[in-house]
Scaffold this motif. Structure first.
Motif, short mmCIF file in Angstrom:
data_model
loop_
_atom_site.label_atom_id
_atom_site.label_comp_id
_atom_site.label_asym_id
_atom_site.label_seq_id
_atom_site.Cartn_x
_atom_site.Cartn_y
_atom_site.Cartn_z
N GLY A 121 0.84 -1.20 0.00
CA GLY A 121 0.00 0.00 0.00
C GLY A 121 0.87 1.24 0.00
O GLY A 121 2.09 1.12 -0.13
N ILE A 122 0.25 2.41 0.12
CA ILE A 122 1.06 3.62 0.27
C ILE A 122 0.92 4.16 1.68
O ILE A 122 -0.08 3.90 2.35
CB ILE A 122 0.71 4.72 -0.77
CG1 ILE A 122 -0.71 5.27 -0.58
CG2 ILE A 122 0.92 4.20 -2.19
CD1 ILE A 122 -0.98 6.54 -1.36
N THR A 123 1.91 4.92 2.10
CA THR A 123 1.93 5.38 3.49
C THR A 123 0.95 6.55 3.68
O THR A 123 0.58 7.23 2.72
CB THR A 123 3.34 5.84 3.89
OG1 THR A 123 3.69 6.99 3.11
CG2 THR A 123 4.36 4.74 3.68
N ALA A 124 0.60 6.78 4.93
CA ALA A 124 -0.28 7.91 5.26
C ALA A 124 0.39 9.23 4.85
O ALA A 124 -0.27 10.16 4.39
CB ALA A 124 -0.57 7.92 6.76
N VAL A 150 -1.97 3.16 -11.08
CA VAL A 150 -2.01 4.61 -11.24
C VAL A 150 -2.96 5.14 -10.18
O VAL A 150 -4.04 4.58 -9.97
CB VAL A 150 -2.55 4.99 -12.63
CG1 VAL A 150 -2.71 6.50 -12.74
CG2 VAL A 150 -1.63 4.47 -13.73
N ILE A 151 -2.54 6.18 -9.49
CA ILE A 151 -3.49 6.85 -8.61
C ILE A 151 -3.56 8.32 -9.01
O ILE A 151 -2.55 8.92 -9.39
CB ILE A 151 -3.13 6.73 -7.11
CG1 ILE A 151 -1.67 7.05 -6.85
CG2 ILE A 151 -3.46 5.36 -6.59
CD1 ILE A 151 -1.32 6.94 -5.38
N GLU A 152 -4.76 8.86 -8.96
CA GLU A 152 -4.92 10.27 -9.25
C GLU A 152 -5.56 10.94 -8.05
O GLU A 152 -6.55 10.46 -7.51
CB GLU A 152 -5.82 10.46 -10.48
CG GLU A 152 -5.22 9.86 -11.73
CD GLU A 152 -5.30 10.79 -12.93
OE1 GLU A 152 -5.45 12.01 -12.74
OE2 GLU A 152 -5.21 10.28 -14.05
N SER A 153 -4.97 12.05 -7.66
CA SER A 153 -5.56 12.85 -6.59
C SER A 153 -6.22 14.06 -7.24
O SER A 153 -6.18 14.21 -8.46
CB SER A 153 -4.47 13.30 -5.62
OG SER A 153 -3.70 14.32 -6.21
N VAL A 154 -6.81 14.92 -6.42
CA VAL A 154 -7.37 16.15 -6.95
C VAL A 154 -6.28 16.98 -7.64
O VAL A 154 -6.58 17.82 -8.47
CB VAL A 154 -8.06 16.99 -5.86
CG1 VAL A 154 -9.39 16.37 -5.48
CG2 VAL A 154 -7.18 17.16 -4.65
N SER A 210 -0.13 9.89 -10.20
CA SER A 210 1.17 9.30 -9.87
C SER A 210 1.12 7.80 -10.04
O SER A 210 0.04 7.20 -10.07
CB SER A 210 1.64 9.64 -8.46
OG SER A 210 0.61 10.16 -7.69
N ASP A 211 2.29 7.20 -10.18
CA ASP A 211 2.40 5.76 -10.37
C ASP A 211 2.79 5.09 -9.08
O ASP A 211 3.49 5.67 -8.25
CB ASP A 211 3.50 5.46 -11.40
CG ASP A 211 3.17 6.01 -12.76
OD1 ASP A 211 2.04 5.75 -13.23
OD2 ASP A 211 4.02 6.70 -13.35
N ILE A 212 2.36 3.85 -8.95
CA ILE A 212 2.85 2.99 -7.87
C ILE A 212 3.75 1.95 -8.55
O ILE A 212 3.33 1.32 -9.52
CB ILE A 212 1.69 2.25 -7.18
CG1 ILE A 212 0.65 3.25 -6.68
CG2 ILE A 212 2.21 1.34 -6.08
CD1 ILE A 212 0.92 3.81 -5.35
N PHE A 242 -3.25 -1.97 -1.78
CA PHE A 242 -3.45 -1.91 -3.23
C PHE A 242 -3.46 -3.30 -3.86
O PHE A 242 -4.36 -3.63 -4.61
CB PHE A 242 -2.33 -1.07 -3.89
CG PHE A 242 -2.59 0.40 -3.79
CD1 PHE A 242 -2.53 1.06 -2.57
CD2 PHE A 242 -2.89 1.15 -4.92
CE1 PHE A 242 -2.78 2.41 -2.47
CE2 PHE A 242 -3.13 2.50 -4.83
CZ PHE A 242 -3.07 3.14 -3.61
N PHE A 243 -2.40 -4.07 -3.57
CA PHE A 243 -2.31 -5.40 -4.20
C PHE A 243 -1.44 -6.31 -3.33
O PHE A 243 -0.73 -5.85 -2.43
CB PHE A 243 -1.74 -5.30 -5.63
CG PHE A 243 -0.40 -4.64 -5.73
CD1 PHE A 243 0.77 -5.37 -5.56
CD2 PHE A 243 -0.31 -3.28 -6.00
CE1 PHE A 243 2.02 -4.76 -5.65
CE2 PHE A 243 0.94 -2.65 -6.08
CZ PHE A 243 2.10 -3.40 -5.91
N LYS A 244 -1.55 -7.61 -3.64
CA LYS A 244 -0.68 -8.59 -2.98
C LYS A 244 0.19 -9.21 -4.05
O LYS A 244 -0.29 -9.47 -5.17
CB LYS A 244 -1.52 -9.66 -2.27
CG LYS A 244 -2.38 -9.07 -1.16
CD LYS A 244 -3.22 -10.11 -0.45
CE LYS A 244 -4.10 -9.41 0.61
NZ LYS A 244 -4.99 -10.34 1.31
N VAL A 245 1.44 -9.40 -3.71
CA VAL A 245 2.37 -9.95 -4.70
C VAL A 245 3.09 -11.15 -4.08
O VAL A 245 3.51 -11.12 -2.92
CB VAL A 245 3.36 -8.86 -5.19
CG1 VAL A 245 4.11 -8.22 -4.04
CG2 VAL A 245 4.32 -9.39 -6.24
N LYS A 246 3.15 -12.21 -4.88
CA LYS A 246 3.90 -13.39 -4.45
C LYS A 246 5.34 -13.16 -4.90
O LYS A 246 5.64 -13.15 -6.10
CB LYS A 246 3.32 -14.64 -5.11
CG LYS A 246 3.95 -15.90 -4.60
CD LYS A 246 3.18 -17.14 -4.97
CE LYS A 246 3.77 -18.31 -4.21
NZ LYS A 246 3.91 -19.51 -4.96
#
Lengths: 119, 377
Positions: free
Chosen positions: A20-23, A52-56, A60-62, A94-98
């Motif tokens: 995930g991303i941090t606070a 991809v996440i977009e804020s107001v 930005s990319d993860i 956001f996601f889980k990765v093996k």
């Protein structure tokens, strides 16, 4: 829990890593209004752009923090991207990765180091 | 956050800092992009209660001359608006045009009886002042107002809030202008704004600006609002951002601003033409234009931002347009945009495709404003 310089958090959960991303990142981005998640089953290489996440303010990319396969994504974020601002480090994964090689986790910061990093 | 040390400060800079404003560079000024509430909640607050904006970076100018009519006639050589026929203590939207019929800046002007009060955009103000001085002096003098801040109080509760400081504002309707005492200061108030909401723009002496803002912010319904929400509010309201949606290369007909050119200044009117680029603008009116500014609603959740190319089909072909402003509309509760498309694609409900990160996603041409205006008529 580990942290990247890209402001992602990584939590080991059995044989997968939850990302995930941090606070802090969520606060810097501002209100998040859109999330695009990868497809389950995607093989990723470290530093691939996977979300991809977009804020107001901006898009930005993860990046994938590790090599591996995406095993699960958090579809709830698509309908409620605001969750990331509310509970970045909890429900808003956001996601889980093996991971192909869990030792890649060793490169990342622990919480104290991350807190020092963001000052 | 950018380095804000070299930037100009408005008289409200210290108050922004105290309120936790996140300062960013904007048109040479350090301005708050948001406060701790955040863009989304600030936007919603302004649409449901009242928001206070610092717009002191904008240029305030007074034109003086022998009489209002003399000033108005002179000003009409720069703008395609009916200035002469504007009633006393009324305000009107307008723009400066260039010789090619493009837009040099958009503005508000008000008939104050013995003078014309003009408010121009921050980024254009030096050029606007130079343009006015060159064209109008010495018969009309151009007085740049440096000793006043400009604030906007916007939202459905703005009238109730401001009336607590002076009940006389209650009688004002949309585009009325008056000199009003507020918190001990002589203020120039117009019932207008740039959010699509009812509200006021208030020119206040620098030394009184902070006290007036504090008096308003003490009220339960008033929150400070930054530039981030100002942008999403004006976008939902279908209002142009100069430099994005209108530029020196867009003419008013393409920009769907023909309503702002009163009949008296159009071809066949009593005072037709006489402003820069009139022949180009009349040509565009008579013959039509190749592209139009339209409202755009992306069908998915992904915002389509300025610069997003627009295509007629999901695959292939050349772009038929471009987004000039786009983002998330908190009241609309989805992505909103405006931009230019080929005139044959400008019909409401036409489905087009915006290309975001290499993927074409549908969007619809939509009637502006995207959120209904709420003015006090």
């Amino acid at each position: 829990m580990k942290f990247t310089e890209e402001h992602e958090w990584l939590r080991e959960e059995g044989d997968v890593i939850v990302v995930g991303i941090t606070a802090h990142a969520a606060e810097q981005l501002g209100d998040i209004v859109f999330v695009e998640l990868p497809e389950v089953g995607t093989e990723v290489t470290k530093d691939d752009e996977v979300c991809v996440i977009e804020s107001v303010k901006a898009a930005s990319d993860i990046l994938a923090p590790l090599d591996g396969e995406i095993t699960e994504v958090n579809e709830a974020l698509v309908d409620e991207p605001g969750k990331i601002n509310e509970d970045a480090i909890g429900d808003a994964w956001f996601f889980k990765v093996k991971a192909a090689d869990k030792s890649q986790m060793d490169d990342y910061m622990d919480e104290a180091a991350y807190n020092a990093f963001i000052g | 956050m950018g380095d804000t040390s070299e930037l100009l400060h408005t008289p409200l800079f210290d108050l922004h800092a105290e309120l936790g404003g996140k300062m960013v560079p904007f048109a040479g000024y350090a301005m708050p992009v948001q406060y701790p509430l955040g863009v989304m909640k600030e936007h919603i607050h302004c649409r449901t209660q009242a928001g206070l904006f610092d717009v002191s970076h904008m240029g305030q100018v007074i034109l003086r001359g022998e009489s209002y009519d003399a000033i108005a006639q002179a000003f009409e050589t720069l703008v395609p608006m009916d200035v002469l026929g504007l009633d006393q203590d009324k305000q009107r939207y307008g723009f400066f045009t260039n010789e090619d019929g493009g837009i040099e800046d958009d503005l508000m002007f008000a008939n104050r009886g013995d003078h014309l009060f003009v408010v121009v955009n921050a980024a254009c103000k030096d050029a606007d002042i130079a343009r006015m001085k060159e064209a109008l002096e010495p018969d009309v003098t151009v007085e740049v107002i440096e000793d006043r801040a400009l604030i906007a109080l916007q939202g459905p509760s703005a009238g109730t809030a401001l009336a607590r400081l002076n009940a006389s504002v209650d009688a004002m309707v949309f585009m009325d202008v008056a000199t009003v005492e507020l918190a001990g200061a002589e203020c120039w108030v117009s019932r207008s704004g740039y959010t699509g909401e009812d509200g006021f723009e208030i020119s206040v002496p620098n030394g009184h600006a902070e006290a007036l803002c504090r008096a308003l912010l003490e009220m339960e319904e008033v929150e400070p609002i930054g530039l981030g929400a100002r942008d999403s509010l004006r976008l939902e309201a279908g209002l142009c951002l100069y430099g994005n949606d209108i530029t020196t290369d867009t003419n008013p007909i393409e920009a769907s601003l023909i309503w702002a050119i009163q009949k008296v200044r159009r071809a066949g009117g009593n005072r037709e033409g006489g402003f820069p680029g009139a022949s180009h603008i009349f040509g565009a009116m008579a013959e039509g234009v190749a592209r139009k500014r339209v409202g755009l609603v992306p069908e998915g959740r992904a915002p389509m931002r300025a610069g997003t190319p627009i295509f007629a089909s999901a695959e292939g072909g050349e772009p038929v347009g471009e987004v000039t402003s786009g983002g998330f509309g908190p009241t609309f509760n989805g992505p909103v945009a405006m931009g230019y498309v080929g005139t044959s694609y400008a019909t409401i409900d036409t489905t087009l495709f915006g290309e975001v990160r290499g993927k074409r996603m549908p969007l619809k041409v939509a009637k502006m404003p995207l959120v209904p205006a709420n003015f006090k008529r």
